[in-house]
Write a protein that holds these residues in place. Structure first.
Motif, PDB file in Angstrom:
ATOM      1  N   ILE A 228       0.860  -1.184   0.000  1.00  0.00           N
ATOM      2  CA  ILE A 228       0.000   0.000   0.000  1.00  0.00           C
ATOM      3  C   ILE A 228       0.897   1.235   0.000  1.00  0.00           C
ATOM      4  O   ILE A 228       1.772   1.367   0.858  1.00  0.00           O
ATOM      5  N   PRO A 229       0.725   2.153  -0.949  1.00  0.00           N
ATOM      6  CA  PRO A 229       1.605   3.330  -1.000  1.00  0.00           C
ATOM      7  C   PRO A 229       1.346   4.289   0.162  1.00  0.00           C
ATOM      8  O   PRO A 229       0.202   4.665   0.420  1.00  0.00           O
ATOM      9  N   PHE A 230       2.395   4.672   0.836  1.00  0.00           N
ATOM     10  CA  PHE A 230       2.327   5.615   1.949  1.00  0.00           C
ATOM     11  C   PHE A 230       3.187   6.831   1.622  1.00  0.00           C
ATOM     12  O   PHE A 230       4.247   6.707   1.003  1.00  0.00           O
ATOM     13  N   ARG A 231       2.735   7.985   2.057  1.00  0.00           N
ATOM     14  CA  ARG A 231       3.552   9.186   2.036  1.00  0.00           C
ATOM     15  C   ARG A 231       3.886   9.566   3.472  1.00  0.00           C
ATOM     16  O   ARG A 231       3.042   9.437   4.359  1.00  0.00           O
ATOM     17  N   ARG A 232       5.111  10.049   3.680  1.00  0.00           N
ATOM     18  CA  ARG A 232       5.600  10.355   5.026  1.00  0.00           C
ATOM     19  C   ARG A 232       5.901  11.850   5.146  1.00  0.00           C
ATOM     20  O   ARG A 232       6.523  12.437   4.260  1.00  0.00           O
ATOM     21  N   TYR A 233       5.474  12.410   6.271  1.00  0.00           N
ATOM     22  CA  TYR A 233       5.679  13.839   6.509  1.00  0.00           C
ATOM     23  C   TYR A 233       6.187  14.063   7.932  1.00  0.00           C
ATOM     24  O   TYR A 233       5.404  14.330   8.843  1.00  0.00           O
ATOM     25  N   PRO A 234       7.515  13.956   8.148  1.00  0.00           N
ATOM     26  CA  PRO A 234       8.076  14.308   9.459  1.00  0.00           C
ATOM     27  C   PRO A 234       7.981  15.818   9.674  1.00  0.00           C
ATOM     28  O   PRO A 234       7.737  16.587   8.731  1.00  0.00           O
ATOM     29  N   TYR A 235       8.200  16.242  10.913  1.00  0.00           N
ATOM     30  CA  TYR A 235       8.037  17.657  11.228  1.00  0.00           C
ATOM     31  C   TYR A 235       9.020  18.528  10.460  1.00  0.00           C
ATOM     32  O   TYR A 235       8.762  19.723  10.231  1.00  0.00           O
ATOM     33  N   THR A 236      10.131  17.939  10.021  1.00  0.00           N
ATOM     34  CA  THR A 236      11.164  18.718   9.335  1.00  0.00           C
ATOM     35  C   THR A 236      10.735  19.183   7.952  1.00  0.00           C
ATOM     36  O   THR A 236      11.371  20.072   7.371  1.00  0.00           O
ATOM     37  N   VAL A 237       9.666  18.604   7.388  1.00  0.00           N
ATOM     38  CA  VAL A 237       9.253  18.994   6.038  1.00  0.00           C
ATOM     39  C   VAL A 237       7.912  19.726   6.015  1.00  0.00           C
ATOM     40  O   VAL A 237       7.568  20.316   4.992  1.00  0.00           O
ATOM     41  N   THR A 238       7.137  19.690   7.112  1.00  0.00           N
ATOM     42  CA  THR A 238       5.809  20.315   7.064  1.00  0.00           C
ATOM     43  C   THR A 238       5.827  21.793   7.429  1.00  0.00           C
ATOM     44  O   THR A 238       4.993  22.563   6.943  1.00  0.00           O
ATOM     45  N   GLY A 239       6.743  22.194   8.304  1.00  0.00           N
ATOM     46  CA  GLY A 239       6.756  23.575   8.771  1.00  0.00           C
ATOM     47  C   GLY A 239       5.576  23.932   9.647  1.00  0.00           C
ATOM     48  O   GLY A 239       5.268  25.120   9.842  1.00  0.00           O
TER      49      GLY A 239
END
Length: 450
Positions: A228-239
């Motif tokens: 299943i494709p997942f996208r990851r968003y750690p705090y370092t990229v969301t702002g």
């Protein structure tokens, strides 16, 4: 009546669905959340998204995502799945409140009824938005398709899904801290989420799985590994977090847990020696020899740890633990309350830092005399690492933790390794009470696990 919206407004909102949040006061949402909503909702497949804690995943994808889906297809059935039914029912109630707020109500009315000149028939406005409003269930009155499933249903992983089917699944935080701590909880979550995706979701229909990472082998990781494709968003990229918020998160939890929840990465578990604590209850009917240890903090980054232990049948040790922020002197009322709650009459404290002054203050308190509490001081001469590796490791599988033990107390122990420098107060307190309270059989200082 004349709609407050135009069809060009509707097209813009569909292009940037985070604006639905702005209409109902959720103004911290950004165009990034529109990207998330499109990724999770505009498809007929199974998609996943991992985002750091505090990134408004649930607000955008689940709460506002249901409104976004209703704008385009009010006939579909949607199920929100959370860790427990109470959590999903609470979210259904929040979605009801959002949908019935005037800006969102007229937004939906426009999408369903408005003509090319942006006029909404008065007859449409006379009908209630929902013809069924129950705990955990909402049904839109516009629906012409009759199914036993409502427009929106809240489910918990701990519930019974037999006979239920849905056109869209939104699995929101289907894993939690429990999946990090307990092997059996991870296995249960994996089994139930697979059941939902395989047998509850109608064939060919979409599912969205969102959450934060808790363990390298939790249900989200298993689904991702299964394709299943997942996208990851750690705090370092969301702002989305300020420097102060990040620093507060680092300061209030272990490094390993911060990495999981905010960086979405995992440290190696090869050197972690405490796993899968046995949870139970405080056995007040049978417990004997109840003793407590206070690992005092005098301010700064350390916690004050309170660990209470006692002997129960079958060679087990009943234990409960609490962590407190602040100076030990300010925490005495809460500590006395816990000592009385667990009928504890003996308290141990090391006297290295203050030569026994804090313990003397504790014993001089009228509550100590009223509760009949005895104090014991000791001088710590053993290296902390060796103490934890020896005494706590020796008795780890004999400890039955009371269910009210603070999660952060257990988490400090589970994340402890021989290189831990910060947030080791809980592990230190446990090892100390086992030694000072004579709950262990160790006769030397050799680290048994080595």
């Amino acid at each position: 009546m004349r709609s407050p919206y135009s069809w060009s407004d509707i097209e813009k909102i569909k292009q940037y669905p985070h604006l639905i949040g702005h209409l109902c006061g959720k103004t911290l949402l950004t165009p990034l959340h529109s990207d998330w909503m499109h990724w999770c909702l505009d498809h007929k497949e199974k998609h996943g998204l991992l985002g750091h804690r505090g990134s408004y995943k649930s607000t955008s994808i689940t709460e506002l995502g249901v409104i976004y889906c209703w704008m385009q297809d009010p006939e579909q059935t949607i199920a929100i799945v959370r860790k427990s039914y109470s959590l999903s029912a609470e979210m259904v109630r929040e979605i009801m409140n959002i949908a019935e707020s005037p800006p969102i109500y007229y937004l939906l009315m426009h999408c369903w009824y408005a003509d090319a000149n942006n006029n909404i028939p008065d007859s449409a406005l006379k009908e209630p938005l929902f013809d069924m409003r129950k705990e955990g269930k909402l049904n839109l009155s516009i629906r012409t398709r009759h199914t036993k499933e409502a427009s929106l249903t809240g489910l918990g992983l701990n519930g019974n899904f037999t006979g239920f089917h849905t056109d869209r699944l939104l699995i929101d935080d289907g894993t939690s801290y429990l999946d990090r701590v307990f092997d059996r909880e991870r296995a249960f979550s994996i089994m139930m989420i697979n059941e939902l995706l395989s047998n509850i979701l109608n064939r060919g229909c979409p599912a969205s799985i969102i959450g934060s990472s808790w363990h390298r082998e939790d249900a989200l990781a298993v689904l991702e590994n299964a394709g299943i494709p997942f996208r990851r968003y750690p705090y370092t990229v969301t702002g989305l977090l300020t420097d102060e918020q990040v620093e507060e998160a680092r300061r209030t939890q272990t490094g390993a847990l911060f990495d999981c929840n905010y960086l979405l990465t995992f440290t190696s578990t090869a050197d972690m020696i405490f796993h899968d604590p046995h949870m139970g209850v405080w056995d007040s009917a049978h417990i004997k020899n109840v003793k407590a240890l206070i690992d005092a903090s005098y301010g700064g980054e350390d916690y004050t740890a309170l660990c209470i232990a006692g002997d129960i049948p079958n060679g087990k040790i009943n234990m409960v633990g609490y962590l407190y922020k602040g100076h030990i002197k300010d925490l005495l009322p809460e500590i006395f309350t816990k000592l009385a709650q667990y009928n504890c009459r003996e308290v141990f404290m090391e006297d290295n830092a203050d030569h026994g002054y804090t313990l003397d203050s504790l014993m001089a308190d009228p509550r100590a005399k009223s509760y009949g509490i005895w104090g014991h001081s000791y001088r710590e001469t053993m290296q902390k690492q060796k103490k934890i590796e020896t005494y706590l490791y020796d008795r780890w599988n004999h400890i039955e933790w009371a269910k009210e033990t603070e999660p952060e107390f257990l988490n400090q122990i589970l994340d402890w390794t021989s290189t831990t420098k910060l947030h080791d107060d809980a592990a230190d307190a446990c090892a100390s009470i086992l030694r000072e309270g004579s709950f262990t059989n160790c006769g030397d200082w050799k680290a048994l696990w080595q």
